[in-house]
Write an enzyme that holds these catalytic residues in place. Structure first.
Site, PDB file in Angstrom:
ATOM      1  N   GLU A   1      -4.651  16.428 -16.468  1.00 29.98           N
ATOM      2  CA  GLU A   1      -4.546  15.566 -15.584  1.00 29.98           C
ATOM      3  C   GLU A   1      -3.182  14.595 -15.777  1.00 29.98           C
ATOM      4  O   GLU A   1      -3.178  14.072 -16.634  1.00 29.98           O
ATOM      5  CB  GLU A   1      -5.668  14.604 -15.644  1.00 29.98           C
ATOM      6  CG  GLU A   1      -5.877  13.680 -14.272  1.00 29.98           C
ATOM      7  CD  GLU A   1      -5.939  14.528 -13.111  1.00 29.98           C
ATOM      8  OE1 GLU A   1      -5.986  15.703 -12.932  1.00 29.98           O
ATOM      9  OE2 GLU A   1      -6.415  13.803 -12.285  1.00 29.98           O
TER      10      GLU A   1
ATOM     11  N   GLU B   1      13.700  10.513 -25.275  1.00 30.31           N
ATOM     12  CA  GLU B   1      14.762  11.605 -25.811  1.00 30.31           C
ATOM     13  C   GLU B   1      14.137  12.850 -25.523  1.00 30.31           C
ATOM     14  O   GLU B   1      14.795  13.941 -25.207  1.00 30.31           O
ATOM     15  CB  GLU B   1      15.075  11.239 -27.119  1.00 30.31           C
ATOM     16  CG  GLU B   1      15.950  10.040 -27.264  1.00 30.31           C
ATOM     17  CD  GLU B   1      15.296   8.819 -27.081  1.00 30.31           C
ATOM     18  OE1 GLU B   1      13.938   8.847 -27.421  1.00 30.31           O
ATOM     19  OE2 GLU B   1      15.882   7.627 -27.110  1.00 30.31           O
TER      20      GLU B   1
END
Lengths: 394, 361, 394, 361
Positions: free
Chosen positions: A244, A377
């Site tokens: 989900e 990142e």
């Protein structure tokens, strides 16, 4: 193509909104809007109300309380829950461990765990990260050695949100060596009352206690708490991460924060510079809302793992929460200077901090959105590699 | 132009660095003792003319001291007491101010400027705090917030509105009718919110005069802003150092994370942000003696840019530290908190940009 | 410490400014201010005026026309030249090849080249980049094979600014193989009229012709045109890159562009959003001016190679020129829509473009500041590695 | 909500993509021939009601077409003629407008809206161009700039001020007194600056009426802005594709530069900027039928964000291409030029942010 919400979707949103406001006590929603941490009991209370309405686990199998709602509707629901200041259904329970048990657990595990997980009668926390295995999860070292009908588990987990409030923890553990790093990893459920477990708080710069280290010293875990097969833990973790994502962008939460900016900023709303920052945030939020829906509407089988485009939601959603927190901080002006918090904040229930302190806390704590759950990142690596196909040859 | 410290400045910088790092190593040390150390090293008198009992230091010297203070995350309220309130006393002159200044330099009395009021953001020039004089003394009523450097022993310098304009009154915190609430700052220090209800102080407690006060306060605040900029540069410099160290030590995927180009470039951006902030701090310091209009614009421009650098450097330092940066134990988070407070202090970025723009630059 | 300009420095600046305005014709300075490309003859005219005043090569050895001015004064000079709209002394001549010849050339080379280089009687262009050897210069392939008193040179250079205006080119060529990539590189001066050289224009998106490819097909170059020793070309190139950086930040140029923004923006100066962008640019410029002086004041021997902190000037200076170009573009509003330029712009002298086209050109062409002369990505690598010491162990 | 094109839309998208790429492959092809291709594919009539001779396409269909147009760097002035001027004609109604529209759809006549005037930036609602009616016809005087899609055969729709308000006059470019200067756009197309000096046109040349004109024009412009957003998304998408290809091919230091993390992250940022732009384009398109006030804010917000994405994506694409991106031959530069023009068209970022803010959002 239907680029706007359908009449049915609008009705659904209105109904959810009405239900939430009617049923969830104002004291809870007010505390959430003020960014104050909630007592455990309030979180349980709220989740039980959601569960009663079918709002806690609509994405689960129908047999276990799920609803047959479209992903767009589930996203609307998630947005409205956040926007109304209702605490989200505990994600460790409903978005992470629940679906894994539903998909890979034994019948006994399903019966034992799923109903209390949905209702927050049982509180799970997540034991994935270890010192030295954060973004690089596959290098985890916590070991579980099989001995008859038990595993003996030793090692350490870190950054464990709410371990101090939880009843159980689900852990990735190493049950085998050799082969590639992510082989030999298994998925265990561990009762936190088992002897040999120690939970130590990690105090954070927001003055609160959310995070913990969890130490396991020769902890006996019944084999029946193994989820699925031994050595398949990495697959289940991937499945879990593909679960989900309808509120990955935190659209409702950002909406709530920007509403709060408007409440608090007063004359700053007429300051052109501040105003422009807010305007950009509003526009970014509108874009994110639609991007969220686009990703959500593109439903994939959970076995396909996470849609790499959810990384966009993670990055943009987190940045927006951080932007909104900065606007709130700046709205305080010099009032922020006396809005600190005790170095070691008192335990729940929340008290002793005024509304201003909670906002300063929120500014500091919001840095986490670009760090935890896969740092930004890492998300950019994913986008570059999995979506754009860059760097594969190198 | 010459950016090299001379021999004396090098000595000063080295000794304050040693002292501040010592203090930082004992965070729970006695603040009274630390204050004495400041006095003994001549820091309390540093920025004041020798005629006023000071050591005749230049703004450049203060800049070096404050950079070291920022690097070491200084805890004692030196900038608030000496560099803001102290300099205001010196500029105001007159017997009351001079006596207070002498005690401040001697380390026997603390002074603090009560600049801000509730709901007025960074405006200090039109206080709601009101004072009336009945010949014998002043009666003061109003609220002040966020008075850094104040404790219950401090003499508060309170701007107050009178029919004749802006008065500056020296109010001992212990005066009857003065209520003080000590509150934590977001970087773990203390600041006071103050309420005066018909507080009575003698007529002689006035310093400065209505004609000069706005200019005096503006100049003192500009000096304190330049000092805050230097403190921020020092704090950012150390925070980048901590970050670079962490990038070299922390390993992921089998290598030091400092070998990842995206993180290297982020660190390079932090470096550039700091160097630009240092340049603007130099600009502000160089302009402190300029005519008020130029000085104010230069200082506001400096604070705006230093603030922006600080927000970027602070946030990115936490980002590059990952979860470790969020913990209260690890120092990076404390620098981030300090920088956040300093960004706010004397006006946030938008406030200073407005000043620059109103000046028509 | 003396954080402001000294009285002597202020006097110097005023004198330079007065001299430039008095001696350099307004038609030239106006064209520069309007960002129009100049006819070659005007550039020569301007440099001769500068040279007459000692402004062209103050950083050279005194014997060859240099002045004993401090680096701060040289930076002031460079700033004022740019700010006044005087074309800079041709950098290929005065900042690059001149100092290399002065340091490593033979006496004969010095006598032959230095005076005409200073006076722009001889126009040099730079032959470093090759296809496949841009930022990674050491992989260059253009070969020079010694045959008696000549080299036979074959290969290609690219991105050669002003090759079509130049008389000579200085080249890095490969005279040897083996060893590490940057060994076996030599530094040659080549007369562009030599047979076998072909110059092909590279049209750029700004509509102009600045750049060229230069092809060398078995070109005979006298051995006397070798600078220094064979195989030492890499060292000379490093020396060259460590040369005069007093205008690396382009402070005067940005000042001129921002002045132009104020001239052209009209009512936009009252638009809070536009105004704020300009305010930030002004503040950045002030910071850059001082950063430039700080780097410049930290004089290093040229043999130490470039100060890695000049990378800050390169990045920040280039970004500021780009920001200013964006402000100029946006100042045009819909007038920019008819301010295009012929796909292949006419040769010099500049004509056919109105002031608006020149600004649109400047916007497009300004992208080069973050690309040429070491892309910003390379500059950030340098800062991370050489200043911060990052990534060396990896 | 459903973002999947239906079968018919898929077919439309595929065939226009084929056509536009074909056109793009022959950049010097006959524009008259290309215009006929647009007609033959039904694009000229696409957005118009069947009752008006159109094909009854929806805004979503136009969005798909314009994305493909943007990807292929379409050259013919389809958006200016059909999507802006054409839609204005349809909305205005009445015999003159309907006749023009029919000719436009048939491909026998081009129309263009002369929106801007010198020195007024993006304001079109208070033109300095003046018109007077003497019963027999109109006399028109004034200057219009940057009329995209216009050539000497075009019928110009000119807003003009009269005592009764804003009139909209259909002025054939060949009318006596109309001078037209064809100028290059920064992306290598053509636009016209127009001067009318006592140009005489018949009374029947009026379309719309003063009471409705501002609303009609605003709606047509908003539709054209949404189309421009879609075009920009298509162009950005292709430009990112070119960039990713280049990163995979270009080698430096022995490896493909696409393996450098800093460049990967830049490409990821470009992707995110484009996805957010696409979302706002969807938002604008979905709101085109909303009440005017909501529509205008949604469209302005979309253009502001799409513009910001475009500037970032365009500049970074050039950066990642290095010198190659600056050359006129390589396609990346042409996309950058096109995006730059589209950012400017119908208002730059600041203009649209002002609209959003004035609406009090």
């Amino acid at each position: 193509m239907e680029l706007g919400f359908t009449e049915d979707e609008r009705r659904f949103r209105a109904e959810v909104r009405r239900t939430l406001i009617e049923q969830v006590p104002e004291r809870i929603r007010q505390a959430v809007r003020e960014e104050k941490p909630l007592p455990r009991a309030w979180m349980v209370e709220a989740q039980r109300i959601l569960n009663r309405n079918g709002y806690a686990v609509p994405h689960w199998p129908i047999a276990w309380g799920g609803r047959d709602w479209s992903a767009v509707k589930r996203a609307i629901l998630a947005e409205e829950i956040d926007r109304a200041g209702v605490p989200k259904p505990l994600p460790f329970n409903v978005a992470l461990i629940g679906p894994v048990i539903a998909a890979f657990g034994s019948e006994a595990q399903k019966r034992r765990f799923l109903p209390p997980i949905a209702n927050l009668d049982l509180w799970f926390c997540q034991g994935f990260s270890e010192p030295g295995a954060g973004s690089d999860l596959a290098s985890l070292r916590m070991a579980a050695v099989r001995e008859g009908d038990h595993y003996r588990v030793s090692g350490q987990k870190i950054w464990t949100t709410y371990a101090h409030k939880a009843d159980w923890i689900f852990c990735l553990v190493r049950t085998g060596q050799g082969g590639r790093k992510h082989e030999g990893i298994s998925f265990l459920l561990i009762d936190l009352r088992t002897p040999g477990i120690e939970i130590r708080p990690i105090r954070t710069i927001d003055g609160y206690h959310h995070l913990n280290e969890v130490f396991f010293d020769d902890v006996r875990v019944p084999v029946e708490n193994l989820v699925g097969e031994e050595g398949k833990g990495w697959d289940y973790a991937r499945y879990l991460l593909g679960q989900e994502r309808t509120s990955m962008g935190n659209v409702g939460f950002s909406r709530r924060r920007l509403d709060r900016v408007r409440e608090l900023a007063g004359p700053l709303l007429d300051d052109p510079g501040y105003r422009r920052r807010l305007t950009w945030a509003e526009i970014e939020l509108k874009a994110l809302e639609i991007t969220q829906m686009r990703v959500v509407a593109n439903e994939r089988p959970p076995s396909a793992g996470p849609d790499p485009k959810t990384s966009i939601l993670k990055v943009k959603g987190g940045e927006l929460l951080q932007t909104a927190a900065g606007l709130l901080l700046d709205a305080l002006g010099p009032e922020a200077l006396t809005a600190g918090f005790p170095q070691a904040a008192a335990e729940e229930p929340f008290q002793g901090h005024d509304a201003r302190s909670a906002l300063v806390s929120a500014y500091f704590s919001s840095r986490k959105y670009s760090i935890f759950g896969g740092a930004n990142e890492i998300q950019r690596n994913i986008l570059a590699k999995a979506v754009l196909g860059l760097g594969k040859a190198a | 132009m010459n950016f090299e410290p001379d021999e004396e400045q090098r000595l000063l910088a080295a000794s304050v660095a040693r002292l501040f790092e010592d203090h930082g190593a004992q965070p729970s040390a006695d603040p009274v003792r630390q204050w004495r150390d400041y006095r003994d090293m001549g820091l309390l008198g540093l920025p004041f003319a020798e005629a006023n009992g000071g050591h005749g230091g230049r703004f450049e010297d203060v800049m070096l001291v404050m950079e070291a203070y920022g690097r070491a995350l200084g805890q004692v309220p030196y900038p608030a007491v000496a560099l803001l309130a102290g300099r205001l006393l010196e500029a105001a002159g007159g017997p009351t101010a001079q006596a207070l200044l002498a005690e401040m330099i001697a380390g026997t009395k603390r002074v603090a400027l009560a600049l801000y009021e509730p709901g007025r953001r960074y405006r200090w020039d039109d206080p709601a705090t009101a004072a009336e004089c009945d010949g014998e003394g002043w009666t003061l009523t109003g609220a002040k917030i966020a008075v850094l450097g104040a404790d219950r022993e401090t003499v508060l310098l309170c701007p107050a509105t009178t029919a004749e304009g802006l008065r500056l009154l020296a109010v001992p915190a212990g005066t009857a009718g003065v209520a003080m609430e000590m509150l934590p700052t977001p970087d773990g220090r203390q600041a006071a919110n103050v309420r005066c209800d018909d507080a009575r102080i003698p007529a002689a407690a006035e310093i400065g005069d209505p004609a000069r006060n706005p200019a005096l306060i503006a100049a003192a605040v500009d000096g304190a802003i330049a000092a805050a900029c230097a403190e921020m540069v020092g704090a950012m410099e150390r925070l980048l150092g901590l970050t670079v160290d962490y990038l070299g030590v922390r390993r992921q995927f089998g290598v030091a994370i400092g070998s990842f180009q995206a993180l290297q470039h982020r660190a390079a951006d932090m470096l550039m942000a700091i160097e630009q902030a240092r340049s603007m701090t130099i600009h502000a310091v160089a302009m402190l003696d300029a005519p008020a209009a130029e000085r104010t614009v230069a200082v506001a421009a400096a604070k705006a840019l230093v603030n922006r650098s600080s927000r970027f450097v602070g946030q990115q330092a936490i980002q590059l530290h990952g979860g470790m940066g969020l913990t209260a134990e690890y120092p990076a988070g404390r620098y981030f908190q300090r920088l956040t407070v300093l960004e706010n202090l004397f006006g946030d970025t938008g406030h200073h940009l407005d000043i620059v723009e109103r000046a028509g630059v």
